[in-house]
Design a protein around this motif. Sequence first.
Motif, PDB file in Angstrom:
ATOM      1  N   GLU A 111       8.973 -15.922  -0.014  1.00 35.83           N
ATOM      2  CA  GLU A 111       8.747 -14.899   0.776  1.00 35.83           C
ATOM      3  C   GLU A 111       9.699 -14.212   1.473  1.00 35.83           C
ATOM      4  N   ASP A 112       9.845 -12.965   1.671  1.00 37.92           N
ATOM      5  CA  ASP A 112      10.916 -12.436   2.493  1.00 37.92           C
ATOM      6  C   ASP A 112      10.408 -11.322   3.188  1.00 37.92           C
ATOM      7  N   PRO A 113       9.675 -11.744   4.134  1.00 40.14           N
ATOM      8  CA  PRO A 113       9.045 -10.712   4.815  1.00 40.14           C
ATOM      9  C   PRO A 113       9.843  -9.619   5.526  1.00 40.14           C
ATOM     10  N   VAL A 114       9.314  -8.491   5.740  1.00 37.00           N
ATOM     11  CA  VAL A 114       9.899  -7.392   6.587  1.00 37.00           C
ATOM     12  C   VAL A 114      10.052  -7.798   8.035  1.00 37.00           C
ATOM     13  N   ARG A 115      11.420  -7.645   8.728  1.00 34.37           N
ATOM     14  CA  ARG A 115      11.422  -7.990   9.864  1.00 34.37           C
ATOM     15  C   ARG A 115      10.428  -7.395  10.808  1.00 34.37           C
ATOM     16  N   ASP A 116      10.119  -8.110  11.884  1.00 30.88           N
ATOM     17  CA  ASP A 116       9.150  -7.490  12.914  1.00 30.88           C
ATOM     18  C   ASP A 116       9.462  -5.733  13.252  1.00 30.88           C
ATOM     19  N   GLU A 117      10.926  -5.921  13.621  1.00 32.08           N
ATOM     20  CA  GLU A 117      11.323  -4.465  14.233  1.00 32.08           C
ATOM     21  C   GLU A 117      11.404  -3.280  13.308  1.00 32.08           C
ATOM     22  N   VAL A 118      11.248  -3.273  11.745  1.00 30.28           N
ATOM     23  CA  VAL A 118      11.475  -2.575  10.807  1.00 30.28           C
ATOM     24  C   VAL A 118      10.350  -1.612  10.867  1.00 30.28           C
ATOM     25  N   PRO A 119       8.972  -1.952  10.993  1.00 28.24           N
ATOM     26  CA  PRO A 119       8.203  -0.652  10.901  1.00 28.24           C
ATOM     27  C   PRO A 119       8.285   0.216  12.143  1.00 28.24           C
ATOM     28  N   GLU A 120       8.593  -0.277  13.466  1.00 27.73           N
ATOM     29  CA  GLU A 120       8.868   0.710  14.597  1.00 27.73           C
ATOM     30  C   GLU A 120      10.133   1.491  14.395  1.00 27.73           C
ATOM     31  N   ALA A 121      11.148   0.736  13.784  1.00 29.60           N
ATOM     32  CA  ALA A 121      12.398   1.648  13.330  1.00 29.60           C
ATOM     33  C   ALA A 121      12.141   2.854  12.631  1.00 29.60           C
ATOM     34  N   ILE A 122      11.454   2.332  11.652  1.00 26.13           N
ATOM     35  CA  ILE A 122      11.134   3.454  10.531  1.00 26.13           C
ATOM     36  C   ILE A 122      10.131   4.839  11.090  1.00 26.13           C
ATOM     37  N   ARG A 123       9.139   4.253  12.110  1.00 20.58           N
ATOM     38  CA  ARG A 123       8.506   5.480  12.729  1.00 20.58           C
ATOM     39  C   ARG A 123       9.373   6.125  13.628  1.00 20.58           C
ATOM     40  N   HIS A 124      10.408   5.571  14.255  1.00 21.79           N
ATOM     41  CA  HIS A 124      11.457   6.394  15.036  1.00 21.79           C
ATOM     42  C   HIS A 124      12.027   7.431  14.238  1.00 21.79           C
ATOM     43  N   CYS A 125      12.640   6.981  13.184  1.00 24.23           N
ATOM     44  CA  CYS A 125      13.517   7.818  12.313  1.00 24.23           C
ATOM     45  C   CYS A 125      12.446   8.921  11.849  1.00 24.23           C
ATOM     46  N   LYS A 126      11.287   8.628  11.413  1.00 19.69           N
ATOM     47  CA  LYS A 126      10.558   9.629  10.826  1.00 19.69           C
ATOM     48  C   LYS A 126      10.071  10.747  11.972  1.00 19.69           C
ATOM     49  N   ASN A 127      10.033  10.133  13.165  1.00 20.81           N
ATOM     50  CA  ASN A 127       9.728  11.184  14.461  1.00 20.81           C
ATOM     51  C   ASN A 127      10.948  11.820  14.524  1.00 20.81           C
ATOM     52  N   ALA A 128      12.183  11.468  14.230  1.00 20.65           N
ATOM     53  CA  ALA A 128      13.472  11.998  14.486  1.00 20.65           C
ATOM     54  C   ALA A 128      13.682  13.241  13.282  1.00 20.65           C
ATOM     55  N   GLY A 129      12.784  13.071  12.227  1.00 19.98           N
ATOM     56  CA  GLY A 129      13.073  13.906  11.184  1.00 19.98           C
ATOM     57  C   GLY A 129      13.769  13.556  10.235  1.00 19.98           C
ATOM     58  N   ILE A 130      13.919  12.163  10.079  1.00 15.39           N
ATOM     59  CA  ILE A 130      14.830  11.479   9.181  1.00 15.39           C
ATOM     60  C   ILE A 130      14.059  10.890   8.034  1.00 15.39           C
ATOM     61  N   ARG A 131      14.295  11.201   6.849  1.00 17.53           N
ATOM     62  CA  ARG A 131      13.456  10.973   5.691  1.00 17.53           C
ATOM     63  C   ARG A 131      14.066   9.427   5.509  1.00 17.53           C
ATOM     64  N   VAL A 132      13.205   8.130   5.284  1.00 12.45           N
ATOM     65  CA  VAL A 132      13.530   6.958   5.238  1.00 12.45           C
ATOM     66  C   VAL A 132      13.405   6.714   3.478  1.00 12.45           C
ATOM     67  N   ARG A 133      14.234   6.116   3.019  1.00 16.03           N
ATOM     68  CA  ARG A 133      14.269   5.660   1.772  1.00 16.03           C
ATOM     69  C   ARG A 133      14.676   4.053   1.347  1.00 16.03           C
ATOM     70  N   MET A 134      14.187   3.366   0.814  1.00 15.49           N
ATOM     71  CA  MET A 134      14.473   2.105   0.520  1.00 15.49           C
ATOM     72  C   MET A 134      15.273   1.896  -0.731  1.00 15.49           C
ATOM     73  N   VAL A 135      16.478   1.364  -0.513  1.00 18.00           N
ATOM     74  CA  VAL A 135      17.433   1.042  -1.635  1.00 18.00           C
ATOM     75  C   VAL A 135      17.383  -0.519  -1.831  1.00 18.00           C
ATOM     76  N   THR A 136      17.282  -0.828  -3.005  1.00 17.46           N
ATOM     77  CA  THR A 136      17.302  -2.417  -3.112  1.00 17.46           C
ATOM     78  C   THR A 136      17.904  -2.814  -4.652  1.00 17.46           C
ATOM     79  N   GLY A 137      18.464  -3.980  -4.609  1.00 16.54           N
ATOM     80  CA  GLY A 137      18.905  -4.450  -5.936  1.00 16.54           C
ATOM     81  C   GLY A 137      17.801  -5.405  -6.395  1.00 16.54           C
ATOM     82  N   ASP A 138      16.653  -5.485  -5.962  1.00 22.11           N
ATOM     83  CA  ASP A 138      15.732  -6.664  -6.135  1.00 22.11           C
ATOM     84  C   ASP A 138      14.992  -5.902  -7.529  1.00 22.11           C
TER      85      ASP A 138
END
Length: 103
Positions: free
Chosen positions: A70-97
């Motif tokens: 398991e490699d869970p999302v760190r606790d602070e990530v959902p809140e950081a994404i919300r802040h970005c979205k509220n600021a008008g930033i479109r969040v995209r996940m980029v992964t090599g997984d």
Amino acid sequence: PFTTANQEELVKTVIEPMASDGLRTICMAYKDFVKGEAAPNEVSVEEEPNWEDEDSIVKGLTAIYIVGIEDPVRDEVPEAIRHCKNAGIRVRMVTGDNVNTAR
């Protein structure tokens, strides 16, 4: 010998199901380098192998196991994404997984 068909079957029956469950897969494998005559799962060498030649180093490995971790999302990530979205930033996940792990 582990054929391409064996590899495809392993991916289909072991790795993809783990990835679909959100697990990262790790395989542990080895190769014995020995001086002199080599047994079937060994490689005979007269000097130190060329560790920079990745193709020859990883060819002919003996797999011991494959695990899913398991490699869970760190606790602070959902809140950081919300802040970005509220600021008008479109969040995209980029992964090599594996794409199934990323879902």
